[in-house]
Design a protein around this motif. Structure first.
Motif, PDB file in Angstrom:
ATOM      1  N   ALA A  69      -8.527  -5.324  -2.346  1.00 33.42           N
ATOM      2  CA  ALA A  69      -8.836  -4.847  -1.003  1.00 33.42           C
ATOM      3  C   ALA A  69     -10.238  -5.262  -0.580  1.00 33.42           C
ATOM      4  O   ALA A  69     -11.148  -5.380  -1.404  1.00 33.42           O
ATOM      5  N   TYR A  70     -10.391  -5.453   0.726  1.00 43.14           N
ATOM      6  CA  TYR A  70     -11.674  -5.775   1.349  1.00 43.14           C
ATOM      7  C   TYR A  70     -11.870  -4.825   2.519  1.00 43.14           C
ATOM      8  O   TYR A  70     -10.962  -4.663   3.343  1.00 43.14           O
ATOM      9  N   VAL A  71     -13.032  -4.195   2.591  1.00 46.07           N
ATOM     10  CA  VAL A  71     -13.319  -3.245   3.662  1.00 46.07           C
ATOM     11  C   VAL A  71     -13.908  -4.012   4.849  1.00 46.07           C
ATOM     12  O   VAL A  71     -15.039  -4.495   4.780  1.00 46.07           O
ATOM     13  N   LYS A  72     -13.133  -4.118   5.931  1.00 47.00           N
ATOM     14  CA  LYS A  72     -13.586  -4.801   7.142  1.00 47.00           C
ATOM     15  C   LYS A  72     -14.452  -3.901   8.010  1.00 47.00           C
ATOM     16  O   LYS A  72     -15.326  -4.378   8.724  1.00 47.00           O
ATOM     17  N   ALA A  73     -14.172  -2.597   7.980  1.00 50.85           N
ATOM     18  CA  ALA A  73     -14.921  -1.659   8.825  1.00 50.85           C
ATOM     19  C   ALA A  73     -14.860  -0.274   8.200  1.00 50.85           C
ATOM     20  O   ALA A  73     -13.893   0.077   7.529  1.00 50.85           O
ATOM     21  N   GLY A  74     -15.920   0.505   8.434  1.00 51.03           N
ATOM     22  CA  GLY A  74     -15.946   1.895   7.976  1.00 51.03           C
ATOM     23  C   GLY A  74     -16.311   2.041   6.512  1.00 51.03           C
ATOM     24  O   GLY A  74     -16.743   1.093   5.858  1.00 51.03           O
ATOM     25  N   THR A  75     -16.123   3.255   6.012  1.00 52.35           N
ATOM     26  CA  THR A  75     -16.388   3.575   4.609  1.00 52.35           C
ATOM     27  C   THR A  75     -15.203   4.348   4.048  1.00 52.35           C
ATOM     28  O   THR A  75     -14.832   5.394   4.587  1.00 52.35           O
ATOM     29  N   LEU A  76     -14.617   3.828   2.979  1.00 52.05           N
ATOM     30  CA  LEU A  76     -13.487   4.464   2.319  1.00 52.05           C
ATOM     31  C   LEU A  76     -13.983   5.311   1.159  1.00 52.05           C
ATOM     32  O   LEU A  76     -14.660   4.814   0.269  1.00 52.05           O
ATOM     33  N   THR A  77     -13.639   6.594   1.173  1.00 53.32           N
ATOM     34  CA  THR A  77     -13.891   7.459   0.022  1.00 53.32           C
ATOM     35  C   THR A  77     -12.641   7.380  -0.846  1.00 53.32           C
ATOM     36  O   THR A  77     -11.534   7.612  -0.368  1.00 53.32           O
ATOM     37  N   HIS A  78     -12.811   7.038  -2.104  1.00 54.82           N
ATOM     38  CA  HIS A  78     -11.681   6.734  -2.993  1.00 54.82           C
ATOM     39  C   HIS A  78     -11.830   7.575  -4.255  1.00 54.82           C
ATOM     40  O   HIS A  78     -12.851   7.507  -4.929  1.00 54.82           O
TER      41      HIS A  78
END
Length: 137
Positions: free
Chosen positions: A68-77
């Motif tokens: 996965a690549y984060v294009k926008a925002g912040t993912l809490t995982h």
């Protein structure tokens, strides 16, 4: 014989209700398949996933590895031990190994946009629901 039938019917209903109650479906998540291809016994699926503010994937796992690549925002995982193995911010790439239960959440004020490559055994679903392992979120 009647009591055995009643017992079996009651057990079947209890299992059906508990299985439904244990599922942790997501909320505020959409996905669009951009490309997919099968090579041999492996499916490759490129998908854009958007998680709205306050949204979450639900607890789940995958039968193969995800990139996965984060294009926008912040993912809490979070992983199944309730530990934080994110956050993943814009511009960061990460992997999710197969058969690892986890949840992705958007705790921010703007959408999280992910580009995800699923590498799965042919015919596998993109993800499999899992019960909450006991985490308070």
């Amino acid at each position: 014989m009647r009591s055995v039938t009643t017992l079996l019917a009651t057990l079947a209903l209890a299992f059906a209700v508990s299985a439904t109650a244990e599922a942790t479906p997501g909320s505020g998540v959409t996905g669009t398949i951009l490309k997919q291809k099968t090579v041999g016994d492996t499916d490759y699926v490129l998908r854009e996933v958007v998680i709205q503010p306050g949204g979450y994937t639900g607890w789940h796992y995958h039968d193969g590895t995800l990139y996965a690549y984060v294009k926008a925002g912040t993912l809490t995982h979070n992983s199944a031990d309730c530990g934080l193995d994110g956050p993943y911010r814009r511009g960061v790439a990460f992997t999710e190994p197969s058969d690892t239960v986890h949840i992705g959440r958007n705790l921010g004020a703007s959408p999280v946009v992910l580009e995800v490559l699923y590498v799965l055994p042919h015919g596998s679903p993109l993800s499999q629901d899992a019960p909450n392992p006991g985490c308070p979120f």
